[in-house]
Motif scaffolding. Structure first.
Motif, PDB file in Angstrom:
ATOM      1  N   TYR A  36       7.825  10.224   3.063  1.00  0.00           N
ATOM      2  CA  TYR A  36       6.842  10.099   4.145  1.00  0.00           C
ATOM      3  C   TYR A  36       6.280   8.684   4.216  1.00  0.00           C
ATOM      4  O   TYR A  36       6.082   8.136   5.308  1.00  0.00           O
ATOM      5  CB  TYR A  36       5.701  11.100   3.956  1.00  0.00           C
ATOM      6  CG  TYR A  36       4.569  10.882   4.943  1.00  0.00           C
ATOM      7  CD1 TYR A  36       4.694  11.318   6.259  1.00  0.00           C
ATOM      8  CD2 TYR A  36       3.408  10.214   4.556  1.00  0.00           C
ATOM      9  CE1 TYR A  36       3.673  11.102   7.172  1.00  0.00           C
ATOM     10  CE2 TYR A  36       2.384   9.988   5.467  1.00  0.00           C
ATOM     11  CZ  TYR A  36       2.519  10.434   6.765  1.00  0.00           C
ATOM     12  OH  TYR A  36       1.516  10.209   7.673  1.00  0.00           O
ATOM     13  N   GLN A  37       6.021   8.075   3.067  1.00  0.00           N
ATOM     14  CA  GLN A  37       5.521   6.703   3.057  1.00  0.00           C
ATOM     15  C   GLN A  37       6.551   5.745   3.648  1.00  0.00           C
ATOM     16  O   GLN A  37       6.203   4.816   4.388  1.00  0.00           O
ATOM     17  CB  GLN A  37       5.154   6.277   1.629  1.00  0.00           C
ATOM     18  CG  GLN A  37       4.005   7.057   1.008  1.00  0.00           C
ATOM     19  CD  GLN A  37       2.717   6.945   1.806  1.00  0.00           C
ATOM     20  OE1 GLN A  37       2.426   5.905   2.373  1.00  0.00           O
ATOM     21  NE2 GLN A  37       1.951   8.027   1.848  1.00  0.00           N
ATOM     22  N   ALA A  38       7.821   5.964   3.332  1.00  0.00           N
ATOM     23  CA  ALA A  38       8.868   5.129   3.925  1.00  0.00           C
ATOM     24  C   ALA A  38       8.929   5.343   5.436  1.00  0.00           C
ATOM     25  O   ALA A  38       9.071   4.386   6.207  1.00  0.00           O
ATOM     26  CB  ALA A  38      10.216   5.458   3.286  1.00  0.00           C
ATOM     27  N   TRP A  39       8.802   6.584   5.863  1.00  0.00           N
ATOM     28  CA  TRP A  39       8.814   6.889   7.292  1.00  0.00           C
ATOM     29  C   TRP A  39       7.620   6.257   7.998  1.00  0.00           C
ATOM     30  O   TRP A  39       7.759   5.667   9.085  1.00  0.00           O
ATOM     31  CB  TRP A  39       8.826   8.394   7.481  1.00  0.00           C
ATOM     32  CG  TRP A  39       8.206   8.879   8.765  1.00  0.00           C
ATOM     33  CD1 TRP A  39       7.027   9.528   8.908  1.00  0.00           C
ATOM     34  CD2 TRP A  39       8.740   8.756  10.089  1.00  0.00           C
ATOM     35  NE1 TRP A  39       6.790   9.815  10.211  1.00  0.00           N
ATOM     36  CE2 TRP A  39       7.820   9.349  10.969  1.00  0.00           C
ATOM     37  CE3 TRP A  39       9.905   8.195  10.602  1.00  0.00           C
ATOM     38  CZ2 TRP A  39       8.025   9.402  12.332  1.00  0.00           C
ATOM     39  CZ3 TRP A  39      10.108   8.238  11.973  1.00  0.00           C
ATOM     40  CH2 TRP A  39       9.182   8.844  12.821  1.00  0.00           C
ATOM     41  N   ALA A  40       6.435   6.357   7.412  1.00  0.00           N
ATOM     42  CA  ALA A  40       5.238   5.802   8.040  1.00  0.00           C
ATOM     43  C   ALA A  40       5.302   4.285   8.151  1.00  0.00           C
ATOM     44  O   ALA A  40       4.700   3.690   9.044  1.00  0.00           O
ATOM     45  CB  ALA A  40       3.991   6.218   7.248  1.00  0.00           C
ATOM     46  N   PHE A  41       6.039   3.638   7.250  1.00  0.00           N
ATOM     47  CA  PHE A  41       6.142   2.180   7.284  1.00  0.00           C
ATOM     48  C   PHE A  41       7.043   1.710   8.422  1.00  0.00           C
ATOM     49  O   PHE A  41       6.764   0.709   9.083  1.00  0.00           O
ATOM     50  CB  PHE A  41       6.671   1.659   5.946  1.00  0.00           C
ATOM     51  CG  PHE A  41       6.847   0.171   5.901  1.00  0.00           C
ATOM     52  CD1 PHE A  41       5.751  -0.673   5.822  1.00  0.00           C
ATOM     53  CD2 PHE A  41       8.117  -0.396   5.935  1.00  0.00           C
ATOM     54  CE1 PHE A  41       5.910  -2.046   5.784  1.00  0.00           C
ATOM     55  CE2 PHE A  41       8.290  -1.756   5.899  1.00  0.00           C
ATOM     56  CZ  PHE A  41       7.172  -2.593   5.823  1.00  0.00           C
ATOM     57  N   ASP A  93       0.823  -1.205   0.000  1.00  0.00           N
ATOM     58  CA  ASP A  93       0.000   0.000   0.000  1.00  0.00           C
ATOM     59  C   ASP A  93       0.863   1.263   0.000  1.00  0.00           C
ATOM     60  O   ASP A  93       0.559   2.238  -0.695  1.00  0.00           O
ATOM     61  CB  ASP A  93      -0.927   0.004   1.210  1.00  0.00           C
ATOM     62  CG  ASP A  93      -1.959  -1.121   1.156  1.00  0.00           C
ATOM     63  OD1 ASP A  93      -2.203  -1.631   0.042  1.00  0.00           O
ATOM     64  OD2 ASP A  93      -2.502  -1.488   2.216  1.00  0.00           O
ATOM     65  N   ARG A  94       1.964   1.239   0.770  1.00  0.00           N
ATOM     66  CA  ARG A  94       2.849   2.396   0.810  1.00  0.00           C
ATOM     67  C   ARG A  94       3.515   2.624  -0.537  1.00  0.00           C
ATOM     68  O   ARG A  94       3.651   3.764  -1.004  1.00  0.00           O
ATOM     69  CB  ARG A  94       3.909   2.200   1.894  1.00  0.00           C
ATOM     70  CG  ARG A  94       3.352   2.074   3.313  1.00  0.00           C
ATOM     71  CD  ARG A  94       2.781   3.369   3.802  1.00  0.00           C
ATOM     72  NE  ARG A  94       2.261   3.232   5.159  1.00  0.00           N
ATOM     73  CZ  ARG A  94       1.590   4.186   5.791  1.00  0.00           C
ATOM     74  NH1 ARG A  94       1.356   5.346   5.199  1.00  0.00           N
ATOM     75  NH2 ARG A  94       1.145   3.998   7.010  1.00  0.00           N
ATOM     76  N   LEU A  95       3.945   1.537  -1.171  1.00  0.00           N
ATOM     77  CA  LEU A  95       4.578   1.668  -2.489  1.00  0.00           C
ATOM     78  C   LEU A  95       3.587   2.184  -3.530  1.00  0.00           C
ATOM     79  O   LEU A  95       3.945   3.002  -4.382  1.00  0.00           O
ATOM     80  CB  LEU A  95       5.156   0.323  -2.914  1.00  0.00           C
ATOM     81  CG  LEU A  95       6.369  -0.179  -2.117  1.00  0.00           C
ATOM     82  CD1 LEU A  95       6.758  -1.580  -2.581  1.00  0.00           C
ATOM     83  CD2 LEU A  95       7.545   0.763  -2.270  1.00  0.00           C
ATOM     84  N   VAL A  96       2.352   1.695  -3.441  1.00  0.00           N
ATOM     85  CA  VAL A  96       1.329   2.149  -4.400  1.00  0.00           C
ATOM     86  C   VAL A  96       1.055   3.635  -4.221  1.00  0.00           C
ATOM     87  O   VAL A  96       0.944   4.389  -5.199  1.00  0.00           O
ATOM     88  CB  VAL A  96       0.044   1.318  -4.237  1.00  0.00           C
ATOM     89  CG1 VAL A  96      -1.105   1.939  -5.021  1.00  0.00           C
ATOM     90  CG2 VAL A  96       0.274  -0.116  -4.709  1.00  0.00           C
ATOM     91  N   ARG A  97       0.972   4.090  -2.970  1.00  0.00           N
ATOM     92  CA  ARG A  97       0.727   5.512  -2.729  1.00  0.00           C
ATOM     93  C   ARG A  97       1.884   6.367  -3.223  1.00  0.00           C
ATOM     94  O   ARG A  97       1.662   7.445  -3.792  1.00  0.00           O
ATOM     95  CB  ARG A  97       0.496   5.742  -1.234  1.00  0.00           C
ATOM     96  CG  ARG A  97      -0.792   5.123  -0.708  1.00  0.00           C
ATOM     97  CD  ARG A  97      -0.859   5.173   0.794  1.00  0.00           C
ATOM     98  NE  ARG A  97      -2.005   4.436   1.307  1.00  0.00           N
ATOM     99  CZ  ARG A  97      -2.203   4.164   2.590  1.00  0.00           C
ATOM    100  NH1 ARG A  97      -1.321   4.592   3.495  1.00  0.00           N
ATOM    101  NH2 ARG A  97      -3.271   3.489   2.979  1.00  0.00           N
ATOM    102  N   ALA A  98       3.100   5.895  -2.998  1.00  0.00           N
ATOM    103  CA  ALA A  98       4.263   6.637  -3.490  1.00  0.00           C
ATOM    104  C   ALA A  98       4.262   6.685  -5.012  1.00  0.00           C
ATOM    105  O   ALA A  98       4.551   7.722  -5.617  1.00  0.00           O
ATOM    106  CB  ALA A  98       5.549   5.997  -2.969  1.00  0.00           C
ATOM    107  N   LEU A  99       3.925   5.546  -5.642  1.00  0.00           N
ATOM    108  CA  LEU A  99       3.880   5.511  -7.104  1.00  0.00           C
ATOM    109  C   LEU A  99       2.789   6.426  -7.643  1.00  0.00           C
ATOM    110  O   LEU A  99       2.984   7.111  -8.660  1.00  0.00           O
ATOM    111  CB  LEU A  99       3.661   4.074  -7.578  1.00  0.00           C
ATOM    112  CG  LEU A  99       3.612   3.850  -9.092  1.00  0.00           C
ATOM    113  CD1 LEU A  99       4.924   4.270  -9.736  1.00  0.00           C
ATOM    114  CD2 LEU A  99       3.311   2.384  -9.414  1.00  0.00           C
ATOM    115  N   ILE A 100       1.652   6.453  -6.976  1.00  0.00           N
ATOM    116  CA  ILE A 100       0.565   7.341  -7.407  1.00  0.00           C
ATOM    117  C   ILE A 100       1.004   8.796  -7.327  1.00  0.00           C
ATOM    118  O   ILE A 100       0.712   9.607  -8.220  1.00  0.00           O
ATOM    119  CB  ILE A 100      -0.692   7.095  -6.549  1.00  0.00           C
ATOM    120  CG1 ILE A 100      -1.297   5.720  -6.874  1.00  0.00           C
ATOM    121  CG2 ILE A 100      -1.730   8.188  -6.789  1.00  0.00           C
ATOM    122  CD1 ILE A 100      -2.472   5.348  -5.994  1.00  0.00           C
TER     123      ILE A 100
END
Length: 266
Positions: A102-107, A29-36
């Motif tokens: 931010y997505q990496a941090w949240a993970f 989910d984090r990767l998808v959000r970053a890609l989006i």
């Protein structure tokens, strides 16, 4: 007669499958959000200002120092299409970099102690800003000085007409070199905070780092004194900044006694 191989009453791996799968799903989910975020930024830049103007903006420092009436050339048939698209993709990624980080941090944040969280977020923000600062310094200052220096040595019998793909490769190498070089304070802070090297030892190694900085600048920059000095001198100054920041981060992120006792193995 009972079998010598009996099924254990309790499976020690029972219950571990779902948390692992949950972590994989969260990572997805984090990767998808970053890609989006990257795709949205890329699409926005394709609409305005567009791939063509993006390349014109990137090539402006070189074009400004070419002889009057001289333009860049494309030796590949599809280069006029793909090179601007590549630049727009790179710009979209850089524009979305705060979201990606931010997505990496949240993970990783749920697995950190409170004092570690106080360290990670400032480092993420500072590393992003420093990378952008390195790229901006390269574009607005170094390119102009380097191209002016090179053109001053060009014989009058030669008409410079750089290839757009070669220029893209040169720009990418310079951006990565200066962006990574400006991360020196972050590296110094991490080394000191993790206890790998003390701040006092890093101060003692100041002279060695200056030599290493000039060697790195001589290897990864074009063979001209302007770009080498433009990379080595900021690295030395940023090293000093990292030494100052390391002491502050060590004081502000040292765990309190109760956290230290809770993290000790029982």
């Amino acid at each position: 007669m009972s079998s010598s191989f009996q099924k254990p009453d309790h499976d020690e791996l029972a219950g571990t499958e779902q948390p692992f799968v949950a972590h994989l799903m969260e990572l997805r989910d984090r990767l998808v959000r970053a890609l989006i975020a990257v795709v949205v930024c890329f699409g926005a830049l394709c609409i305005y200002p567009g791939p063509g103007p993006m390349y014109d903006l990137l090539a402006a420092p070189l074009v400004a120092h070419l002889p009057a009436g001289t333009t860049m050339i494309a030796t590949n048939v599809i280069a006029p299409f793909f090179v601007p698209i590549k630049i727009t993709m790179l710009a979209g990624f850089m524009l979305a970099l705060p979201v990606v980080l931010y997505q990496a941090w949240a993970f990783v944040a749920p697995g950190l102690y409170s004092h570690e969280k106080r360290l990670v977020m400032p480092l993420v923000l500072s590393s992003t800003l420093l990378f952008f600062a390195g790229v901006a310094f390269c574009y607005f200052f170094v390119f102009g000085q380097v191209f002016q220096f090179i053109q001053s040595f060009a014989p009058k019998s030669i008409t410079a007409a750089p290839d757009i793909e070669a220029y893209l490769g040169f720009v990418m190498n310079m951006f990565i070199a200066f962006g990574a070089a400006f991360e020196v304070p972050v590296v110094v802070v991490v080394l000191a905070r993790m206890g790998i090297v003390s701040v006092e030892k890093l101060r003692e190694w100041r002279g060695y780092f200056i030599v290493v900085a000039f060697i790195i600048a001589a290897v990864i920059t074009p063979p001209d004194i302007v770009s080498q000095l433009a990379l080595a001198i900021p690295m030395c100054l940023l090293y000093e900044l990292g030494l100052l920041a390391a002491g502050y981060f060590i004081r502000s992120t040292t765990p309190p006694p109760e956290d230290q006792s809770s993290s000790e193995p029982r």
